[in-house]
Design an enzyme around this catalytic site. Structure first.
Site, PDB file in Angstrom:
ATOM      1  N   HIS A 250      46.841  33.998  52.574  1.00  0.00           N
ATOM      2  CA  HIS A 250      47.782  34.727  51.716  1.00  0.00           C
ATOM      3  C   HIS A 250      48.949  33.828  51.330  1.00  0.00           C
ATOM      4  O   HIS A 250      49.433  33.862  50.191  1.00  0.00           O
ATOM      5  CB  HIS A 250      48.270  35.999  52.427  1.00  0.00           C
ATOM      6  CG  HIS A 250      47.155  36.960  52.695  1.00  0.00           C
ATOM      7  ND1 HIS A 250      46.533  37.685  51.695  1.00  0.00           N
ATOM      8  CD2 HIS A 250      46.494  37.267  53.842  1.00  0.00           C
ATOM      9  CE1 HIS A 250      45.564  38.415  52.207  1.00  0.00           C
ATOM     10  NE2 HIS A 250      45.518  38.182  53.505  1.00  0.00           N
TER      11      HIS A 250
ATOM     12  N   ARG B 261      48.870  30.926  39.622  1.00  0.00           N
ATOM     13  CA  ARG B 261      48.044  32.123  39.825  1.00  0.00           C
ATOM     14  C   ARG B 261      48.910  33.372  39.855  1.00  0.00           C
ATOM     15  O   ARG B 261      48.694  34.340  39.128  1.00  0.00           O
ATOM     16  CB  ARG B 261      47.250  31.977  41.123  1.00  0.00           C
ATOM     17  CG  ARG B 261      46.706  33.258  41.728  1.00  0.00           C
ATOM     18  CD  ARG B 261      46.432  33.075  43.219  1.00  0.00           C
ATOM     19  NE  ARG B 261      45.947  34.287  43.863  1.00  0.00           N
ATOM     20  CZ  ARG B 261      46.753  35.183  44.440  1.00  0.00           C
ATOM     21  NH1 ARG B 261      48.068  35.008  44.437  1.00  0.00           N
ATOM     22  NH2 ARG B 261      46.252  36.261  45.003  1.00  0.00           N
TER      23      ARG B 261
ATOM     24  N   GLY C  27      41.558  44.628  46.701  1.00  0.00           N
ATOM     25  CA  GLY C  27      41.744  43.417  47.507  1.00  0.00           C
ATOM     26  C   GLY C  27      43.183  42.964  47.378  1.00  0.00           C
ATOM     27  O   GLY C  27      43.461  41.830  47.023  1.00  0.00           O
TER      28      GLY C  27
ATOM     29  N   GLU D 259      42.391  40.197  42.021  1.00  0.00           N
ATOM     30  CA  GLU D 259      42.318  38.735  41.974  1.00  0.00           C
ATOM     31  C   GLU D 259      41.147  38.382  42.888  1.00  0.00           C
ATOM     32  O   GLU D 259      41.303  38.230  44.088  1.00  0.00           O
ATOM     33  CB  GLU D 259      43.614  38.113  42.471  1.00  0.00           C
ATOM     34  CG  GLU D 259      43.706  36.613  42.167  1.00  0.00           C
ATOM     35  CD  GLU D 259      42.921  35.767  43.131  1.00  0.00           C
ATOM     36  OE1 GLU D 259      41.686  35.672  42.977  1.00  0.00           O
ATOM     37  OE2 GLU D 259      43.520  35.234  44.058  1.00  0.00           O
TER      38      GLU D 259
ATOM     39  N   GLU E 227      32.165  33.522  47.335  1.00  0.00           N
ATOM     40  CA  GLU E 227      32.640  34.697  48.070  1.00  0.00           C
ATOM     41  C   GLU E 227      32.035  35.972  47.454  1.00  0.00           C
ATOM     42  O   GLU E 227      31.941  36.982  48.134  1.00  0.00           O
ATOM     43  CB  GLU E 227      34.172  34.879  48.060  1.00  0.00           C
ATOM     44  CG  GLU E 227      34.946  33.909  48.895  1.00  0.00           C
ATOM     45  CD  GLU E 227      36.457  34.135  48.745  1.00  0.00           C
ATOM     46  OE1 GLU E 227      37.187  33.141  48.745  1.00  0.00           O
ATOM     47  OE2 GLU E 227      36.902  35.291  48.630  1.00  0.00           O
TER      48      GLU E 227
HETATM   49  N1  LIG Z   1      40.425  35.483  45.078  1.00  0.00           N
HETATM   50  C1  LIG Z   1      39.846  35.410  46.251  1.00  0.00           C
HETATM   51  N2  LIG Z   1      38.722  34.733  46.454  1.00  0.00           N
HETATM   52  N3  LIG Z   1      40.420  36.008  47.273  1.00  0.00           N
HETATM   53  C2  LIG Z   1      41.735  36.625  47.136  1.00  0.00           C
HETATM   54  C3  LIG Z   1      41.643  38.113  47.328  1.00  0.00           C
HETATM   55  C4  LIG Z   1      41.009  38.420  48.615  1.00  0.00           C
HETATM   56  C5  LIG Z   1      41.679  39.664  49.242  1.00  0.00           C
HETATM   57  O1  LIG Z   1      40.870  40.800  48.913  1.00  0.00           O
HETATM   58  C6  LIG Z   1      40.397  41.411  50.108  1.00  0.00           C
HETATM   59  N4  LIG Z   1      39.058  41.902  49.800  1.00  0.00           N
HETATM   60  C7  LIG Z   1      37.979  41.173  49.426  1.00  0.00           C
HETATM   61  N5  LIG Z   1      36.931  41.972  49.203  1.00  0.00           N
HETATM   62  C8  LIG Z   1      37.359  43.254  49.434  1.00  0.00           C
HETATM   63  C9  LIG Z   1      36.750  44.536  49.373  1.00  0.00           C
HETATM   64  N6  LIG Z   1      35.449  44.665  49.006  1.00  0.00           N
HETATM   65  N7  LIG Z   1      37.482  45.628  49.659  1.00  0.00           N
HETATM   66  C10 LIG Z   1      38.779  45.501  50.016  1.00  0.00           C
HETATM   67  N8  LIG Z   1      39.419  44.315  50.122  1.00  0.00           N
HETATM   68  C11 LIG Z   1      38.719  43.211  49.814  1.00  0.00           C
HETATM   69  C12 LIG Z   1      40.428  40.323  51.154  1.00  0.00           C
HETATM   70  O2  LIG Z   1      40.552  40.868  52.454  1.00  0.00           O
HETATM   71  C13 LIG Z   1      41.666  39.535  50.738  1.00  0.00           C
HETATM   72  O3  LIG Z   1      42.850  40.088  51.275  1.00  0.00           O
END
Ligand SMILES: NC(=[NH2+])NCCC[C@H]1O[C@@H](n2cnc3c(N)ncnc32)[C@H](O)[C@@H]1O
Length: 413
Positions: free
Chosen positions: A92, A101, A125, A191, A200
Protein backbone atom coordinates in the site's frame (compact mmCIF):
# COMPACT_ATOMS: atom_id res chain seq x y z
CA UNK A 1 19.03 -42.23 9.60
CA UNK A 2 16.43 -41.40 6.99
CA UNK A 3 12.98 -42.98 6.74
CA UNK A 4 12.09 -43.18 3.06
CA UNK A 5 9.07 -44.40 1.19
CA UNK A 6 8.96 -46.01 -2.21
CA UNK A 7 6.70 -43.80 -4.35
CA UNK A 8 6.29 -46.22 -7.21
CA UNK A 9 7.03 -49.86 -7.94
CA UNK A 10 10.67 -50.02 -8.90
CA UNK A 11 11.72 -51.69 -12.14
CA UNK A 12 14.08 -54.57 -11.62
CA UNK A 13 17.64 -53.29 -11.65
CA UNK A 14 20.86 -55.17 -11.30
CA UNK A 15 22.65 -53.84 -8.26
CA UNK A 16 26.42 -53.69 -8.39
CA UNK A 17 26.20 -54.96 -4.90
CA UNK A 18 25.58 -58.57 -4.11
CA UNK A 19 23.00 -57.93 -1.40
CA UNK A 20 20.26 -55.83 -2.92
CA UNK A 21 17.28 -55.18 -0.70
CA UNK A 22 13.95 -56.18 -2.21
CA UNK A 23 10.98 -53.94 -1.53
CA UNK A 24 7.65 -52.79 -3.04
CA UNK A 25 5.94 -49.50 -3.69
CA UNK A 26 4.78 -47.88 -0.44
CA UNK A 27 7.36 -49.68 1.72
CA UNK A 28 9.09 -47.58 4.36
CA UNK A 29 12.82 -48.22 4.48
CA UNK A 30 15.30 -47.12 7.11
CA UNK A 31 18.44 -45.73 5.41
CA UNK A 32 21.56 -46.44 7.48
CA UNK A 33 24.30 -45.11 5.18
CA UNK A 34 24.73 -43.68 1.66
CA UNK A 35 27.98 -45.20 0.39
CA UNK A 36 27.22 -43.80 -3.09
CA UNK A 37 24.75 -41.37 -4.62
CA UNK A 38 23.03 -44.24 -6.41
CA UNK A 39 22.87 -46.98 -3.82
CA UNK A 40 22.02 -46.61 -0.15
CA UNK A 41 22.41 -49.21 2.63
CA UNK A 42 18.88 -49.63 4.02
CA UNK A 43 16.75 -51.86 6.18
CA UNK A 44 13.20 -53.20 5.69
CA UNK A 45 11.58 -55.26 8.46
CA UNK A 46 14.93 -56.30 9.89
CA UNK A 47 16.46 -57.20 6.50
CA UNK A 48 19.31 -54.98 5.30
CA UNK A 49 20.69 -54.51 1.83
CA UNK A 50 21.37 -51.98 -0.92
CA UNK A 51 18.46 -49.98 -2.39
CA UNK A 52 18.54 -47.72 -5.51
CA UNK A 53 18.39 -44.14 -4.16
CA UNK A 54 16.46 -42.92 -7.23
CA UNK A 55 13.47 -45.04 -6.15
CA UNK A 56 13.30 -43.52 -2.68
CA UNK A 57 11.88 -40.26 -1.38
CA UNK A 58 11.92 -38.77 2.14
CA UNK A 59 9.04 -40.14 4.16
CA UNK A 60 5.93 -37.92 4.02
CA UNK A 61 7.16 -36.27 0.80
CA UNK A 62 4.39 -38.06 -1.04
CA UNK A 63 1.79 -36.54 1.29
CA UNK A 64 3.54 -33.16 0.95
CA UNK A 65 3.48 -33.55 -2.81
CA UNK A 66 -0.22 -34.40 -2.68
CA UNK A 67 -0.80 -31.45 -0.35
CA UNK A 68 1.03 -29.21 -2.82
CA UNK A 69 -1.25 -30.50 -5.56
CA UNK A 70 -4.28 -30.15 -3.26
CA UNK A 71 -3.50 -26.57 -2.20
CA UNK A 72 -3.12 -25.59 -5.82
CA UNK A 73 -6.52 -27.13 -6.50
CA UNK A 74 -8.01 -25.87 -3.24
CA UNK A 75 -6.51 -22.40 -3.57
CA UNK A 76 -5.78 -21.73 -7.24
CA UNK A 77 -6.01 -18.01 -6.50
CA UNK A 78 -3.42 -18.32 -3.73
CA UNK A 79 -5.73 -16.00 -1.77
CA UNK A 80 -4.05 -16.59 1.56
CA UNK A 81 -0.69 -15.41 0.22
CA UNK A 82 -2.24 -12.74 -2.03
CA UNK A 83 -4.51 -11.08 0.50
CA UNK A 84 -1.91 -11.70 3.19
CA UNK A 85 0.50 -9.53 1.25
CA UNK A 86 -2.10 -6.78 1.05
CA UNK A 87 -2.72 -7.02 4.78
CA UNK A 88 0.65 -5.35 5.41
CA UNK A 89 1.61 -1.76 4.58
CA UNK A 90 4.49 -2.50 2.14
CA UNK A 91 2.40 -2.75 -1.03
CA UNK A 92 0.00 0.00 0.00
CA UNK A 93 2.90 2.34 0.74
CA UNK A 94 4.35 1.54 -2.70
CA UNK A 95 1.03 2.28 -4.38
CA UNK A 96 0.29 5.43 -2.38
CA UNK A 97 3.85 6.66 -2.98
CA UNK A 98 3.24 6.27 -6.72
CA UNK A 99 2.06 9.84 -7.33
CA UNK A 100 1.45 9.29 -11.07
CA UNK A 101 -0.94 6.45 -10.29
CA UNK A 102 -2.67 7.99 -7.29
CA UNK A 103 -2.96 11.50 -8.76
CA UNK A 104 -4.53 10.00 -11.90
CA UNK A 105 -7.35 8.54 -9.80
CA UNK A 106 -7.64 11.78 -7.86
CA UNK A 107 -7.94 13.68 -11.17
CA UNK A 108 -10.72 11.30 -12.28
CA UNK A 109 -12.73 11.99 -9.13
CA UNK A 110 -12.00 15.72 -9.21
CA UNK A 111 -12.91 16.23 -12.87
CA UNK A 112 -16.14 14.25 -12.40
CA UNK A 113 -17.04 15.69 -9.01
CA UNK A 114 -20.24 17.39 -10.19
CA UNK A 115 -21.55 14.24 -11.88
CA UNK A 116 -20.67 12.14 -8.83
CA UNK A 117 -23.20 14.08 -6.70
CA UNK A 118 -25.73 11.67 -5.12
CA UNK A 119 -24.21 8.72 -7.00
CA UNK A 120 -23.69 5.23 -5.53
CA UNK A 121 -20.04 4.22 -5.95
CA UNK A 122 -18.20 0.94 -5.43
CA UNK A 123 -14.43 1.01 -4.91
CA UNK A 124 -13.30 -2.54 -5.60
CA UNK A 125 -10.14 -3.53 -3.80
CA UNK A 126 -10.00 -0.20 -1.97
CA UNK A 127 -6.85 -1.05 0.02
CA UNK A 128 -6.33 1.88 2.41
CA UNK A 129 -9.41 3.49 0.85
CA UNK A 130 -7.62 6.31 -0.95
CA UNK A 131 -10.00 6.38 -3.94
CA UNK A 132 -13.06 6.25 -1.66
CA UNK A 133 -11.62 9.06 0.44
CA UNK A 134 -11.03 11.12 -2.73
CA UNK A 135 -14.73 10.59 -3.59
CA UNK A 136 -15.84 11.83 -0.17
CA UNK A 137 -13.28 14.66 -0.11
CA UNK A 138 -13.78 16.01 -3.65
CA UNK A 139 -17.36 15.09 -4.50
CA UNK A 140 -20.72 14.44 -2.83
CA UNK A 141 -21.67 10.85 -3.69
CA UNK A 142 -24.58 9.45 -1.73
CA UNK A 143 -22.48 6.49 -0.67
CA UNK A 144 -19.19 4.76 -1.49
CA UNK A 145 -18.97 1.02 -0.84
CA UNK A 146 -15.26 0.46 -0.20
CA UNK A 147 -14.67 -3.29 -0.65
CA UNK A 148 -11.43 -4.84 0.58
CA UNK A 149 -10.74 -8.55 1.12
CA UNK A 150 -7.55 -8.24 3.19
CA UNK A 151 -7.21 -7.47 6.87
CA UNK A 152 -6.34 -3.91 5.84
CA UNK A 153 -10.12 -3.29 5.77
CA UNK A 154 -10.19 -2.81 9.55
CA UNK A 155 -7.64 -0.01 9.27
CA UNK A 156 -9.40 1.45 6.26
CA UNK A 157 -12.52 1.79 8.44
CA UNK A 158 -10.40 3.72 10.96
CA UNK A 159 -9.04 6.01 8.23
CA UNK A 160 -12.58 6.77 7.05
CA UNK A 161 -13.58 7.67 10.60
CA UNK A 162 -10.33 9.56 11.26
CA UNK A 163 -11.08 11.79 8.26
CA UNK A 164 -14.74 12.28 9.14
CA UNK A 165 -16.25 10.45 6.16
CA UNK A 166 -18.04 7.62 7.91
CA UNK A 167 -21.38 9.08 6.73
CA UNK A 168 -20.33 8.56 3.09
CA UNK A 169 -17.84 5.69 2.94
CA UNK A 170 -18.94 2.22 4.02
CA UNK A 171 -16.03 -0.25 4.29
CA UNK A 172 -16.97 -3.86 3.57
CA UNK A 173 -14.42 -6.57 4.26
CA UNK A 174 -14.62 -9.49 1.85
CA UNK A 175 -14.01 -10.57 -1.69
CA UNK A 176 -15.94 -8.42 -4.14
CA UNK A 177 -17.26 -11.61 -5.73
CA UNK A 178 -18.79 -12.68 -2.45
CA UNK A 179 -19.94 -9.60 -0.55
CA UNK A 180 -23.53 -8.38 -0.64
CA UNK A 181 -24.32 -4.75 -1.36
CA UNK A 182 -27.68 -3.26 -0.40
CA UNK A 183 -28.12 -1.79 -3.90
CA UNK A 184 -26.77 -1.57 -7.45
CA UNK A 185 -24.07 1.03 -8.06
CA UNK A 186 -23.81 3.87 -10.57
CA UNK A 187 -20.00 3.86 -10.67
CA UNK A 188 -17.59 0.95 -10.27
CA UNK A 189 -14.03 2.18 -9.75
CA UNK A 190 -10.99 -0.01 -9.12
CA UNK A 191 -7.23 0.06 -9.41
CA UNK A 192 -6.76 -3.54 -10.54
CA UNK A 193 -3.88 -3.34 -13.00
CA UNK A 194 -0.96 -5.68 -12.41
CA UNK A 195 2.42 -6.03 -14.06
CA UNK A 196 2.00 -6.40 -17.79
CA UNK A 197 -1.58 -5.16 -17.15
CA UNK A 198 -3.05 -8.54 -16.25
CA UNK A 199 -0.78 -10.32 -13.78
CA UNK A 200 -2.68 -11.13 -10.57
CA UNK A 201 -5.87 -11.27 -12.73
CA UNK A 202 -7.69 -9.02 -10.31
CA UNK A 203 -9.49 -7.87 -13.45
CA UNK A 204 -11.66 -10.99 -13.19
CA UNK A 205 -13.05 -9.75 -9.88
CA UNK A 206 -13.84 -6.39 -11.49
CA UNK A 207 -15.75 -8.07 -14.34
CA UNK A 208 -17.74 -10.24 -11.92
CA UNK A 209 -18.59 -7.20 -9.78
CA UNK A 210 -19.55 -5.27 -12.94
CA UNK A 211 -21.95 -7.99 -14.00
CA UNK A 212 -23.46 -8.29 -10.58
CA UNK A 213 -23.53 -4.76 -9.12
CA UNK A 214 -23.13 -2.14 -11.88
CA UNK A 215 -26.54 -0.86 -12.90
CA UNK A 216 -27.59 -0.61 -16.54
CA UNK A 217 -25.85 2.43 -17.99
CA UNK A 218 -23.47 2.63 -15.03
CA UNK A 219 -19.83 3.71 -15.43
CA UNK A 220 -16.75 1.58 -14.87
CA UNK A 221 -13.35 3.20 -14.20
CA UNK A 222 -10.98 2.56 -15.85
CA UNK A 223 -13.27 2.24 -18.88
CA UNK A 224 -10.59 0.80 -21.18
CA UNK A 225 -7.07 -0.62 -20.99
CA UNK A 226 -4.35 -1.29 -23.56
CA UNK A 227 -1.18 -3.37 -23.44
CA UNK A 228 1.61 -1.75 -25.45
CA UNK A 229 4.74 -3.40 -26.86
CA UNK A 230 7.96 -2.13 -28.39
CA UNK A 231 11.17 -3.84 -29.64
CA UNK A 232 14.05 -2.47 -27.60
CA UNK A 233 17.69 -2.42 -26.71
CA UNK A 234 18.62 -3.51 -23.19
CA UNK A 235 22.37 -3.05 -23.24
CA UNK A 236 22.86 -2.47 -19.55
CA UNK A 237 20.70 -5.43 -18.54
CA UNK A 238 22.39 -7.67 -21.10
CA UNK A 239 25.91 -6.69 -20.03
CA UNK A 240 25.00 -6.90 -16.33
CA UNK A 241 23.58 -10.42 -16.58
CA UNK A 242 25.28 -12.00 -19.63
CA UNK A 243 28.32 -10.16 -20.91
CA UNK A 244 29.62 -10.01 -17.33
CA UNK A 245 30.73 -13.65 -17.57
CA UNK A 246 32.98 -13.03 -20.60
CA UNK A 247 36.06 -12.00 -18.60
CA UNK A 248 35.46 -11.09 -14.96
CA UNK A 249 38.84 -10.25 -13.36
CA UNK A 250 40.61 -11.46 -16.52
CA UNK A 251 39.13 -14.95 -16.23
CA UNK A 252 36.88 -16.74 -18.69
CA UNK A 253 33.57 -17.49 -16.96
CA UNK A 254 31.61 -18.10 -20.17
CA UNK A 255 30.66 -21.68 -19.15
CA UNK A 256 28.29 -19.95 -16.72
CA UNK A 257 26.43 -18.13 -19.50
CA UNK A 258 23.89 -20.91 -20.10
CA UNK A 259 23.10 -20.76 -16.39
CA UNK A 260 22.80 -16.97 -16.54
CA UNK A 261 20.51 -17.31 -19.52
CA UNK A 262 18.28 -19.74 -17.68
CA UNK A 263 18.24 -17.68 -14.50
CA UNK A 264 17.84 -14.17 -15.89
CA UNK A 265 16.29 -14.39 -19.35
CA UNK A 266 13.73 -17.16 -18.98
CA UNK A 267 11.20 -15.08 -17.07
CA UNK A 268 10.19 -11.50 -17.86
CA UNK A 269 11.92 -8.77 -15.90
CA UNK A 270 9.35 -6.83 -13.90
CA UNK A 271 10.07 -3.26 -12.90
CA UNK A 272 12.33 -2.62 -15.87
CA UNK A 273 12.87 1.06 -16.65
CA UNK A 274 13.23 1.48 -20.38
CA UNK A 275 14.72 4.72 -21.71
CA UNK A 276 12.83 6.27 -24.64
CA UNK A 277 15.93 5.93 -26.81
CA UNK A 278 16.09 2.20 -26.05
CA UNK A 279 12.98 1.85 -28.21
CA UNK A 280 13.92 0.68 -31.70
CA UNK A 281 10.60 1.72 -33.22
CA UNK A 282 7.31 3.37 -32.37
CA UNK A 283 5.34 1.28 -29.85
CA UNK A 284 2.18 -0.58 -30.76
CA UNK A 285 -0.97 -1.35 -28.72
CA UNK A 286 -1.20 -5.14 -29.03
CA UNK A 287 -4.18 -5.85 -26.74
CA UNK A 288 -7.08 -3.47 -26.11
CA UNK A 289 -9.72 -4.15 -23.47
CA UNK A 290 -13.15 -2.54 -23.36
CA UNK A 291 -14.15 -2.89 -19.74
CA UNK A 292 -17.85 -2.74 -20.61
CA UNK A 293 -17.79 -5.71 -22.96
CA UNK A 294 -14.79 -7.77 -21.78
CA UNK A 295 -15.86 -11.20 -20.50
CA UNK A 296 -14.06 -13.40 -17.97
CA UNK A 297 -13.75 -16.18 -20.57
CA UNK A 298 -11.88 -13.72 -22.83
CA UNK A 299 -9.11 -13.64 -20.23
CA UNK A 300 -8.10 -17.27 -20.87
CA UNK A 301 -6.29 -16.39 -24.10
CA UNK A 302 -5.64 -12.90 -25.42
CA UNK A 303 -3.97 -12.42 -28.78
CA UNK A 304 -2.30 -9.43 -30.32
CA UNK A 305 -0.36 -8.65 -33.46
CA UNK A 306 2.40 -6.19 -34.11
CA UNK A 307 4.39 -4.74 -36.97
CA UNK A 308 7.34 -2.52 -36.05
CA UNK A 309 9.47 -0.58 -38.49
CA UNK A 310 12.95 -0.19 -37.04
CA UNK A 311 13.78 3.52 -36.94
CA UNK A 312 17.48 3.34 -36.12
CA UNK A 313 20.31 0.82 -36.14
CA UNK A 314 20.86 -0.99 -32.88
CA UNK A 315 20.73 -4.28 -31.04
CA UNK A 316 17.33 -5.92 -30.67
CA UNK A 317 17.64 -7.43 -27.17
CA UNK A 318 13.96 -7.98 -26.55
CA UNK A 319 10.50 -6.50 -26.20
CA UNK A 320 9.26 -4.15 -23.52
CA UNK A 321 5.61 -4.01 -22.49
CA UNK A 322 3.56 -1.53 -20.49
CA UNK A 323 -0.08 -0.49 -20.22
CA UNK A 324 -2.32 2.54 -20.46
CA UNK A 325 -5.79 2.88 -18.96
CA UNK A 326 -8.44 5.49 -19.72
CA UNK A 327 -11.20 6.89 -17.52
CA UNK A 328 -14.06 8.14 -19.63
CA UNK A 329 -15.82 11.21 -18.23
CA UNK A 330 -19.24 10.85 -16.62
CA UNK A 331 -20.25 13.96 -18.56
CA UNK A 332 -20.89 13.80 -22.27
CA UNK A 333 -17.88 15.40 -23.97
CA UNK A 334 -16.01 15.62 -20.69
CA UNK A 335 -12.24 15.06 -20.63
CA UNK A 336 -10.97 11.50 -20.52
CA UNK A 337 -8.23 10.94 -17.95
CA UNK A 338 -5.29 8.74 -19.02
CA UNK A 339 -2.84 6.78 -16.88
CA UNK A 340 0.07 5.80 -19.13
CA UNK A 341 2.83 3.64 -17.61
CA UNK A 342 5.08 3.87 -20.68
CA UNK A 343 8.61 5.30 -21.05
CA UNK A 344 7.38 8.71 -22.22
CA UNK A 345 5.28 9.27 -19.10
CA UNK A 346 6.21 9.92 -15.49
CA UNK A 347 7.46 6.63 -14.03
CA UNK A 348 5.06 4.53 -11.95
CA UNK A 349 5.65 1.68 -9.50
CA UNK A 350 4.79 -0.75 -12.31
CA UNK A 351 7.65 0.62 -14.45
CA UNK A 352 7.76 -1.63 -17.54
CA UNK A 353 8.18 -5.38 -18.25
CA UNK A 354 11.18 -6.61 -20.29
CA UNK A 355 11.10 -9.84 -22.32
CA UNK A 356 14.67 -10.78 -23.31
CA UNK A 357 15.31 -12.75 -26.50
CA UNK A 358 17.57 -15.79 -26.30
CA UNK A 359 20.02 -14.08 -28.63
CA UNK A 360 20.29 -10.36 -29.39
CA UNK A 361 19.96 -9.45 -33.05
CA UNK A 362 21.59 -6.46 -34.76
CA UNK A 363 19.02 -4.51 -36.73
CA UNK A 364 19.19 -1.62 -39.15
CA UNK A 365 16.84 1.25 -39.85
CA UNK A 366 14.14 0.07 -42.24
CA UNK A 367 14.12 -3.50 -40.94
CA UNK A 368 10.72 -4.72 -39.87
CA UNK A 369 9.81 -6.81 -36.83
CA UNK A 370 6.35 -8.30 -37.06
CA UNK A 371 4.61 -11.04 -35.20
CA UNK A 372 2.14 -11.99 -32.51
CA UNK A 373 1.77 -11.98 -28.76
CA UNK A 374 -0.35 -14.50 -26.85
CA UNK A 375 -1.23 -14.13 -23.18
CA UNK A 376 -2.43 -17.50 -21.93
CA UNK A 377 -3.87 -17.66 -18.43
CA UNK A 378 -2.61 -20.51 -16.26
CA UNK A 379 -5.45 -23.05 -16.01
CA UNK A 380 -4.43 -24.04 -12.46
CA UNK A 381 -2.73 -21.00 -10.90
CA UNK A 382 -5.37 -18.43 -11.72
CA UNK A 383 -3.32 -15.33 -11.03
CA UNK A 384 -0.55 -16.40 -13.44
CA UNK A 385 -0.10 -16.51 -17.18
CA UNK A 386 2.44 -17.20 -19.91
CA UNK A 387 3.37 -14.68 -22.57
CA UNK A 388 4.33 -16.16 -25.95
CA UNK A 389 6.01 -13.88 -28.47
CA UNK A 390 6.52 -14.85 -32.14
CA UNK A 391 8.51 -12.53 -34.33
CA UNK A 392 9.91 -12.26 -37.84
CA UNK A 393 12.73 -9.82 -38.52
CA UNK A 394 13.04 -8.95 -42.18
CA UNK A 395 15.86 -6.78 -43.45
CA UNK A 396 15.64 -5.01 -46.71
CA UNK A 397 19.40 -4.41 -46.90
CA UNK A 398 21.62 -5.61 -49.69
CA UNK A 399 21.02 -9.19 -48.60
CA UNK A 400 17.30 -9.74 -48.12
CA UNK A 401 17.23 -11.85 -44.99
CA UNK A 402 14.69 -12.75 -42.38
CA UNK A 403 14.98 -14.28 -38.96
CA UNK A 404 12.09 -15.81 -37.08
CA UNK A 405 11.89 -16.47 -33.40
CA UNK A 406 9.49 -17.54 -30.69
CA UNK A 407 9.72 -17.57 -26.92
CA UNK A 408 7.29 -18.29 -24.10
CA UNK A 409 7.75 -16.51 -20.76
CA UNK A 410 6.06 -17.74 -17.57
CA UNK A 411 4.56 -15.09 -15.26
CA UNK A 412 5.38 -16.74 -13.01
CA UNK A 413 3.92 -20.23 -13.41
N1 LIG B 1 -3.44 -2.96 -8.84
C1 LIG B 1 -3.10 -4.06 -8.20
N2 LIG B 1 -2.52 -5.09 -8.81
N3 LIG B 1 -3.31 -4.12 -6.90
C2 LIG B 1 -3.79 -2.96 -6.17
C3 LIG B 1 -5.16 -3.22 -5.61
C4 LIG B 1 -5.15 -4.44 -4.79
C5 LIG B 1 -6.08 -4.25 -3.57
O1 LIG B 1 -7.34 -4.85 -3.89
C6 LIG B 1 -7.63 -5.90 -2.98
N4 LIG B 1 -8.33 -6.92 -3.75
C7 LIG B 1 -7.86 -7.61 -4.82
N5 LIG B 1 -8.80 -8.44 -5.28
C8 LIG B 1 -9.91 -8.26 -4.49
C9 LIG B 1 -11.21 -8.83 -4.45
N6 LIG B 1 -11.58 -9.76 -5.37
N7 LIG B 1 -12.08 -8.41 -3.52
C10 LIG B 1 -11.72 -7.47 -2.62
N8 LIG B 1 -10.49 -6.91 -2.57
C11 LIG B 1 -9.61 -7.29 -3.51
C12 LIG B 1 -6.29 -6.34 -2.45
O2 LIG B 1 -6.41 -6.93 -1.17
C13 LIG B 1 -5.52 -5.02 -2.40
O3 LIG B 1 -5.76 -4.31 -1.20
Amino acid sequence: MLAVSVPFSPRLTVSPFASQLSFSSGDKLLVHTKPSSDWWWAELQGVTGYAPASYLQPDGAEEEEEEEEDTSLQDPWQDEEYFGSYGTLKLHLEMLSDKTRTEAYRQVIFSNSASLRNKVVMDLGCGTGIISLFCAQLAQPSVVYAVEASSMAAYTRQLVKQNGYEEVVVVLQGRAEEIELPEQVDVLVSEWMGNCLLFEFMVESVLLARDRWLREGGVIWPSSAALTLVPCQADSYFSEKMAFWEQPYGLDFTPLQPLAHQEFFTKPKFSHLIEPNDCLSAPCDVICLNMYTLQVKDLEEMNGQFHFCVEKPGVFHGFTAWFTVHFKSLEEGGTTVELNTGPNSEPTHWKQTLFMLDKPVSVCAGDSISGTILLRRNPVWRRHMTVTLNWNISSTGETDSSQVGTKTFPMWR
